[in-house]
Write an enzyme that holds these catalytic residues in place. Structure first.
Site, PDB file in Angstrom:
ATOM      1  N   GLU A  95       0.821  -1.208   0.000  1.00 23.07           N
ATOM      2  CA  GLU A  95       0.000   0.000   0.000  1.00 23.07           C
ATOM      3  C   GLU A  95       0.851   1.253   0.000  1.00 23.07           C
ATOM      4  O   GLU A  95       1.870   1.294   0.698  1.00 23.07           O
ATOM      5  CB  GLU A  95      -0.751   0.071   1.323  1.00 23.07           C
ATOM      6  CG  GLU A  95      -2.100  -0.475   1.301  1.00 23.07           C
ATOM      7  CD  GLU A  95      -2.699  -0.422   2.688  1.00 23.07           C
ATOM      8  OE1 GLU A  95      -2.853   0.682   3.238  1.00 23.07           O
ATOM      9  OE2 GLU A  95      -3.013  -1.501   3.207  1.00 23.07           O
ATOM     10  N   CYS A 152      -2.732   2.162   8.582  1.00 23.73           N
ATOM     11  CA  CYS A 152      -1.683   1.510   7.802  1.00 23.73           C
ATOM     12  C   CYS A 152      -1.959   0.023   7.637  1.00 23.73           C
ATOM     13  O   CYS A 152      -2.239  -0.672   8.596  1.00 23.73           O
ATOM     14  CB  CYS A 152      -0.342   1.632   8.520  1.00 23.73           C
ATOM     15  SG  CYS A 152      -0.182   3.081   9.522  1.00 23.73           S
TER      16      CYS A 152
HETATM   17  N1  SAH Z   1       7.630   0.821  11.377  1.00 24.98           N
HETATM   18  C1  SAH Z   1       7.641   2.243  11.433  1.00 24.98           C
HETATM   19  C2  SAH Z   1       6.693   2.891  10.428  1.00 24.98           C
HETATM   20  C3  SAH Z   1       5.309   2.368  10.554  1.00 24.98           C
HETATM   21  S1  SAH Z   1       3.841   3.176  10.667  1.00 24.98           S
HETATM   22  C4  SAH Z   1       7.325   2.713  12.835  1.00 24.98           C
HETATM   23  O1  SAH Z   1       7.016   1.897  13.678  1.00 24.98           O
HETATM   24  O2  SAH Z   1       7.448   3.892  13.106  1.00 24.98           O
HETATM   25  C5  SAH Z   1       3.919   4.831  11.055  1.00 24.98           C
HETATM   26  C6  SAH Z   1       3.268   5.198  12.383  1.00 24.98           C
HETATM   27  O3  SAH Z   1       1.894   4.828  12.460  1.00 24.98           O
HETATM   28  C7  SAH Z   1       3.956   4.518  13.569  1.00 24.98           C
HETATM   29  O4  SAH Z   1       4.136   5.459  14.577  1.00 24.98           O
HETATM   30  C8  SAH Z   1       2.942   3.478  13.965  1.00 24.98           C
HETATM   31  O5  SAH Z   1       3.145   3.080  15.288  1.00 24.98           O
HETATM   32  C9  SAH Z   1       1.644   4.191  13.696  1.00 24.98           C
HETATM   33  N2  SAH Z   1       0.469   3.324  13.573  1.00 24.98           N
HETATM   34  C10 SAH Z   1       0.371   2.101  13.020  1.00 24.98           C
HETATM   35  N3  SAH Z   1      -0.879   1.633  13.122  1.00 24.98           N
HETATM   36  C11 SAH Z   1      -1.597   2.584  13.730  1.00 24.98           C
HETATM   37  C12 SAH Z   1      -2.953   2.691  14.136  1.00 24.98           C
HETATM   38  N4  SAH Z   1      -3.822   1.698  13.932  1.00 24.98           N
HETATM   39  N5  SAH Z   1      -3.329   3.836  14.746  1.00 24.98           N
HETATM   40  C13 SAH Z   1      -2.462   4.848  14.967  1.00 24.98           C
HETATM   41  N6  SAH Z   1      -1.177   4.797  14.614  1.00 24.98           N
HETATM   42  C14 SAH Z   1      -0.742   3.682  14.016  1.00 24.98           C
END
Ligand code: SAH
Length: 349
Positions: free
Chosen positions: A91, A332
């Protein structure tokens, strides 16, 4: 076959010399690939037909195919489900801002970090993306829109610091002045916090913004949300971020997904303030996006604002993330998961 989009200009030159071509051909090919966004060798019309055939024999461009697109009626955000050449799906999300177009790219198919609120990690890690494939996300969207992508965030599926070499290669390629020429200052790399790779990353001297997914102000709470916190404590991760700031002069940003009943109370906000006091920090509060497979829910807007107020009162710079594309698939990895669960629907709900 070698992915030609993943080669640096000097590597391309070496390859073309080995094929008996002149060095300047490498600049032409690099420009076709990264400036003009060519998806086939036949588009490279200033090269002889025989050279184009030779290139096609030895290399693949491997463009990503657009499987589905969902566009938000609210803000024009576009969610892309993209197919890789081996059939895996990833995605990417296009976000429109007043300062330009930004793409949220995936860096892996799936993820092995296991964050409990995140949809990307549900099926585990399938594989790393290559630098060429990460670039391919931006190029496919740029071609689709016929508009320039000036910004990007590595916040899609995957953990960038778990695919270190290809991510760094991607950053160098996308910012190459002879290619796409994206400013590194317009790029944010988000990590769940792998200290040794953050320190290594600091030494690359790439002036991107580093974002740490903090999500809690103590290890005990953090472990409830992120298995990676079992492996590394905050007292290992935060000094690595300090080093990043010292080496690059770039302010680190901290992401904090606010989860109802887990990390959203006043005490947590005070604790977070103490943890970050004195750092040149910015906190990005993200009301958690509920993922069907996970039990977490988001607090009310008032509660998130109250949390923010405490940080600000304590002198910590904090904002609540503006949500885009709330009418298309939320968090995400959700679009890909829907595709895996119901491939006949092409990912759309
Ligand atoms: N692996 C990296 C990038 C991933 S996602 C990381 O952990 O930073 C980017 C951000 O979105 C991260 O801070 C992750 O924790 C957050 N994230 C993922 N799923 C989420 C959700 N359902 N609600 C809110 N934030 C989320």
């Amino acid at each position: 076959m070698k992915e030609i989009r993943g080669l640096f200009p000097d590597e391309l030159k070496t390859e073309l010399l080995a094929l008996g071509e002149k060095a300047f051909r490498a600049q032409q090919v690099f420009s076709w690939l990264h400036e003009k966004n060519a998806e086939s060798f036949s588009e490279m019309t200033n090269l002889s037909v025989s050279l184009r055939e030779k290139l096609a024999e030895h290399y693949t461009i491997a463009p990503l195919r657009i499987e589905t697109v969902q566009e938000s009626a609210l803000d024009g955000t576009r969610k892309y489900l993209l197919a890789l050449s081996d059939g895996n799906m990833i995605e990417s999300v296009l976000m429109r801002y007043h300062y330009g177009n930004s793409v949220c790219v995936s860096t892996q198919v799936g993820c092995r970090m296991g964050c409990r609120f995140c949809a990307s990690t549900i099926g585990g890690l399938v594989r790393n993306l290559t630098a060429s494939e990460i670039l391919g996300e931006i190029y496919a969207i740029e071609r689709d829109l016929s508009e320039r992508i000036s910004h990007c965030v590595l916040m899609g599926s995957g953990e960038p610091m778990d695919n270190y070499d290809e991510v760094v290669r991607f950053l160098r390629l996308v910012s190459d002045p002879a290619g796409h020429n994206m400013s590194l200052r317009n790029i944010t790399v988000s990590t769940c916090g792998i200290p040794e790779n953050i320190r290594r990353f600091a030494k690359e001297k790439l002036p991107v913004t580093l974002a740490l997914s903090l999500h809690a102000a103590d290890d005990w709470t953090r472990r409830k949300l992120m298995p990676v916190a079992e492996r590394y404590t905050l007292y290992e991760v935060l000094p690595a971020c300090d080093e990043y700031f010292q080496k690059t002069g770039r302010r680190v940003s901290f992401e904090y997904s606010v989860v109802s009943g887990v990390n959203d109370n006043k005490e947590e906000a005070e604790k977070l303030s103490s943890l970050l006091r004195g750092k040149n920090a910015h906190v990005n509060l993200i009301p958690v996006n509920p993922v069907t497979e996970r039990g977490f829910t988001r607090p009310s807007r008032e509660r998130v604002e109250a949390f923010q107020k405490i940080l600000v009162k304590n002198g910590i710079n904090a904002t609540i993330r503006r949500e885009l594309g709330t009418d298309i698939d939320g968090a995400c990895g959700q679009l890909r998961r829907k595709h895996l669960d119901h491939p006949e629907k092409g990912g759309a709900s």
